[in-house]
Design a protein around this motif. Structure first.
Motif, mmCIF file in Angstrom:
data_model
loop_
_atom_site.group_PDB
_atom_site.id
_atom_site.type_symbol
_atom_site.label_atom_id
_atom_site.label_comp_id
_atom_site.label_asym_id
_atom_site.label_seq_id
_atom_site.Cartn_x
_atom_site.Cartn_y
_atom_site.Cartn_z
ATOM 1 N N ILE A 198 0.841 -1.209 0.000
ATOM 2 C CA ILE A 198 0.000 0.000 0.000
ATOM 3 C C ILE A 198 0.872 1.254 0.000
ATOM 4 O O ILE A 198 0.607 2.207 -0.722
ATOM 5 C CB ILE A 198 -0.954 0.004 1.219
ATOM 6 N N THR A 199 1.935 1.204 0.784
ATOM 7 C CA THR A 199 2.780 2.402 0.831
ATOM 8 C C THR A 199 3.546 2.599 -0.470
ATOM 9 O O THR A 199 3.871 3.720 -0.839
ATOM 10 C CB THR A 199 3.788 2.365 2.002
ATOM 11 N N LEU A 200 3.803 1.510 -1.166
ATOM 12 C CA LEU A 200 4.587 1.633 -2.401
ATOM 13 C C LEU A 200 3.734 1.904 -3.632
ATOM 14 O O LEU A 200 4.208 2.427 -4.625
ATOM 15 C CB LEU A 200 5.380 0.336 -2.644
ATOM 16 N N ASP A 201 2.470 1.533 -3.526
ATOM 17 C CA ASP A 201 1.673 1.528 -4.742
ATOM 18 C C ASP A 201 0.260 2.049 -4.430
ATOM 19 O O ASP A 201 -0.515 1.387 -3.753
ATOM 20 C CB ASP A 201 1.631 0.080 -5.254
ATOM 21 N N SER A 202 -0.037 3.233 -4.956
ATOM 22 C CA SER A 202 -1.327 3.834 -4.586
ATOM 23 C C SER A 202 -2.500 3.077 -5.203
ATOM 24 O O SER A 202 -3.620 3.136 -4.711
ATOM 25 C CB SER A 202 -1.364 5.303 -4.982
ATOM 26 N N SER A 203 -2.254 2.324 -6.269
ATOM 27 C CA SER A 203 -3.368 1.575 -6.853
ATOM 28 C C SER A 203 -3.781 0.443 -5.911
ATOM 29 O O SER A 203 -4.934 0.041 -5.850
ATOM 30 C CB SER A 203 -3.004 1.036 -8.231
ATOM 31 N N MET A 204 -2.806 -0.057 -5.141
ATOM 32 C CA MET A 204 -3.112 -1.082 -4.148
ATOM 33 C C MET A 204 -4.036 -0.497 -3.096
ATOM 34 O O MET A 204 -5.016 -1.117 -2.685
ATOM 35 C CB MET A 204 -1.800 -1.549 -3.503
ATOM 36 N N GLU A 205 -3.704 0.695 -2.696
ATOM 37 C CA GLU A 205 -4.511 1.357 -1.672
ATOM 38 C C GLU A 205 -5.946 1.557 -2.156
ATOM 39 O O GLU A 205 -6.904 1.268 -1.448
ATOM 40 C CB GLU A 205 -3.887 2.707 -1.312
ATOM 41 N N SER A 206 -6.089 2.028 -3.403
ATOM 42 C CA SER A 206 -7.463 2.270 -3.852
ATOM 43 C C SER A 206 -8.213 0.954 -4.044
ATOM 44 O O SER A 206 -9.419 0.903 -3.832
ATOM 45 C CB SER A 206 -7.494 3.152 -5.094
ATOM 46 N N MET A 207 -7.478 -0.102 -4.418
ATOM 47 C CA MET A 207 -8.150 -1.395 -4.545
ATOM 48 C C MET A 207 -8.682 -1.846 -3.179
ATOM 49 O O MET A 207 -9.828 -2.270 -3.051
ATOM 50 C CB MET A 207 -7.175 -2.441 -5.084
ATOM 51 N N ILE A 208 -7.838 -1.716 -2.163
ATOM 52 C CA ILE A 208 -8.257 -2.122 -0.816
ATOM 53 C C ILE A 208 -9.440 -1.276 -0.356
ATOM 54 O O ILE A 208 -10.430 -1.797 0.164
ATOM 55 C CB ILE A 208 -7.082 -1.966 0.198
ATOM 56 N N ASN A 209 -9.353 0.017 -0.592
ATOM 57 C CA ASN A 209 -10.449 0.888 -0.177
ATOM 58 C C ASN A 209 -11.758 0.496 -0.843
ATOM 59 O O ASN A 209 -12.805 0.486 -0.216
ATOM 60 C CB ASN A 209 -10.138 2.348 -0.513
ATOM 61 N N SER A 210 -11.668 0.173 -2.114
ATOM 62 C CA SER A 210 -12.907 -0.158 -2.800
ATOM 63 C C SER A 210 -13.441 -1.518 -2.322
ATOM 64 O O SER A 210 -14.648 -1.706 -2.168
ATOM 65 C CB SER A 210 -12.714 -0.067 -4.311
ATOM 66 N N LEU A 211 -12.536 -2.450 -2.033
ATOM 67 C CA LEU A 211 -12.991 -3.727 -1.470
ATOM 68 C C LEU A 211 -13.661 -3.511 -0.112
ATOM 69 O O LEU A 211 -14.702 -4.097 0.177
ATOM 70 C CB LEU A 211 -11.800 -4.691 -1.321
ATOM 71 N N VAL A 212 -13.054 -2.657 0.690
ATOM 72 C CA VAL A 212 -13.607 -2.386 2.025
ATOM 73 C C VAL A 212 -15.017 -1.808 1.908
ATOM 74 O O VAL A 212 -15.934 -2.200 2.621
ATOM 75 C CB VAL A 212 -12.677 -1.441 2.821
ATOM 76 N N ARG A 213 -15.171 -0.896 0.955
ATOM 77 C CA ARG A 213 -16.513 -0.328 0.750
ATOM 78 C C ARG A 213 -17.511 -1.423 0.364
ATOM 79 O O ARG A 213 -18.611 -1.492 0.893
ATOM 80 C CB ARG A 213 -16.461 0.739 -0.355
ATOM 81 N N ASN A 214 -17.086 -2.281 -0.554
ATOM 82 C CA ASN A 214 -17.986 -3.354 -0.983
ATOM 83 C C ASN A 214 -18.337 -4.283 0.170
ATOM 84 O O ASN A 214 -19.463 -4.749 0.282
ATOM 85 C CB ASN A 214 -17.348 -4.165 -2.113
ATOM 86 N N ILE A 215 -17.349 -4.529 1.006
ATOM 87 C CA ILE A 215 -17.595 -5.410 2.147
ATOM 88 C C ILE A 215 -18.588 -4.766 3.103
ATOM 89 O O ILE A 215 -19.531 -5.395 3.571
ATOM 90 C CB ILE A 215 -16.260 -5.738 2.859
#
Ligand code: ADP
Ligand code: MG
Length: 462
Positions: free
Chosen positions: A440-457
């Motif tokens: 997440i710290t290295l790759d902002s696309s990872m962060e947005s993927m996690i955020n969007s998964l969290v929202r879906n959850i």
């Protein structure tokens, strides 16, 4: 085509909304945000209202007032109308007012200003001051640096860059510096967003008015430029900014920038501008911890002159940890609701009203099973696969992501999580969490993927 005129509905909407506000807030909050809205025109299914600035318009949205206006309209009209806000800078006196008591309003506002012996800067919000900013533990350095700058502009730290995620108080702190600097009558303070700076620059290129543009910015004693990430890819503007910067810096004028990320992460920025940004003090704003969140909520209710039980503030502070803007939005929502239905804000009312905002509370609703389902669906793998011992890449990543999210969203221990993932050891879960955090710290696309998964959850139940 029939002529539509919904002005009378606007007048009634205005009146009714005014009555929602407590006496105290009517003088401040309502006066500030509603009295400057004017009716412009109507069509069959829309109404156009004018507001004095883009900032004003944003605030109406952010504060939930645009929504309240919309709701009130729909209620009065019995049908939904789209509301357009146009920006129309206009003199205070010559226009039709929403209230006949124009004079009273103006004088009471002026009186307040006079009592405090402060001039009001036209582009700064008066409530963005140091007094209304709660520094908290993590941000006390940024706060103290800002105070120091305002006491000794151009000398204490120059330039200063305040960076951090959205809604963490960058603009507030920057404007607090501006407001303090503006107390000195001889000083010229300019506040502008990077976007407006860019637009103005391009406009003056087109209009052959570069000299005026240059003079304007180079005559500032304090120049505040908000959201400089906007300058990425804007080569011409960067070039101009560089020269403005240099001129101001060399004459000990204060320059303050804000940015949504550290300068090192800005892309497509000229090297010399980058090194200028980095050359001064760079301070970051961190999301507030629980104690600070509570203190901020207390401050905001105080400012609005509203009493909200401590247990309700505590509920909000515990559940909203993203940023201060979200914190404020919950508060606004609650207050608007309570005033609309004329109810006290009890814990029950708050829980019920903010259910959507909070999402599912921790552990109560989110199960590891839900997390696995949503993550597996996203990666198009089966739950059996991520629980299996298979170590191929297309299973490892979803497995690690699901473990990481389970750790973040539930109260389960790494041992318990391990059990749910095919009986793995707690150290495997810990390793997965570390791995994902690092990505997440290295790759902002990872962060947005996690955020969007969290929202879906979080939405999964609904
Ligand atoms: P940013 O520019 O970082 O996106 P803002 O400065 O616009 O954030 O802040 C969002 C809202 O939160 C504003 O209404 C601001 O007054 C409030 N806010 C942010 N941080 C604090 C703080 N530490 N104390 C009080 N209010 C804060
Ligand atoms: Mg901002």
């Amino acid at each position: 085509m029939a002529d539509y005129n919904y002005n009378v509905f606007w007048q009634e909407t205005y009146k009714q909304i005014k009555n929602f506000f407590s006496a105290d807030d009517r003088d401040h909050e309502f006066t500030l945000w509603f009295e400057k809205i004017s009716y412009v025109s109507s069509t069959e299914d829309s109404i156009t209202l004018s507001v004095p600035s883009a900032f004003f318009k944003d605030q109406l949205n952010q504060r939930g007032y645009a929504e309240i206006i919309q709701e009130k309209f729909t209620e009065l009209l019995g049908t939904s109308l789209s509301i357009n806000f146009i920006i129309e800078a206009r003199p205070q006196t010559s226009e039709k007012k929403n209230t006949e008591k124009t004079e009273t309003k103006e004088t009471s506002f002026v009186k307040k200003v006079v009592v405090e012996e402060k001039r009001q800067h036209p582009n700064l919000r008066s409530d963005y001051s140091f007094e209304t900013f709660v520094p908290g533990e993590d941000n006390s350095f940024a706060y103290n640096a800002a105070v120091a700058i305002s006491k000794n502009p151009g000398r204490a730290y120059n330039p200063v860059l305040i960076y951090g995620g959205v809604g963490l108080g960058k603009t507030h702190l920057m404007q607090a510096i501006g407001n303090a600097a503006y107390e000195d009558e001889d000083k010229k303070v300019i506040y502008i967003t990077a976007e407006d700076f860019t637009n103005e620059f391009m406009l003056s290129l087109r209009n052959n008015s570069m000299t005026q543009f240059k003079n304007k910015y180079r005559s500032a004693d304090t120049l505040l430029i908000d959201d400089i990430h906007f300058f990425q890819n804007k080569e011409g503007t960067q070039e101009e900014l560089f020269h403005t910067f240099k001129a101001l810096y060399e004459t000990y004028k204060q320059i303050v920038f804000t940015c949504d990320r550290p300068v090192s992460e800005l892309k497509n920025l000229s090297d010399r501008l980058r090194s200028r940004f980095e050359s001064g003090l760079n301070v970051d704003l961190q999301p507030p911890n629980y104690e600070t969140r509570l203190a901020i909520l207390e401050k905001k209710t105080q400012q609005r002159g509203i009493h909200i039980p401590k247990e309700v503030l505590d509920l909000i502070a515990r559940n909203i940890s993203t940023n201060v803007r979200d914190l404020e939005a919950s508060l606004t929502k609650l207050i608007a609701y309570a005033e609309l239905v004329n109810k006290d804000i009890s814990l029950e009312v708050a829980q019920q009203q903010l259910r959507d905002v909070f999402g599912a509370p921790r552990q109560a609703n989110i199960t590891i099973e839900t997390i696995q389902k949503v993550v597996c669906e996203y990666f198009a793998v089966s739950i059996t696969d991520i629980k299996s011992k298979k170590r191929t890449r297309n299973f490892v990543q979803p497995r690690q992501v699901a473990m990481y999210i389970a750790r973040e969203l539930t109260e389960f221990s790494t041992t318990e999580i391990g059990v749910e993932f095919g009986g793995r050891d707690h150290s495997t879960v810990m390793h997965a969490c570390d791995k994902i955090s690092e990505k997440i710290t290295l790759d902002s696309s990872m962060e947005s993927m996690i955020n969007s998964l969290v929202r879906n959850i979080k939405d999964y139940k609904k």
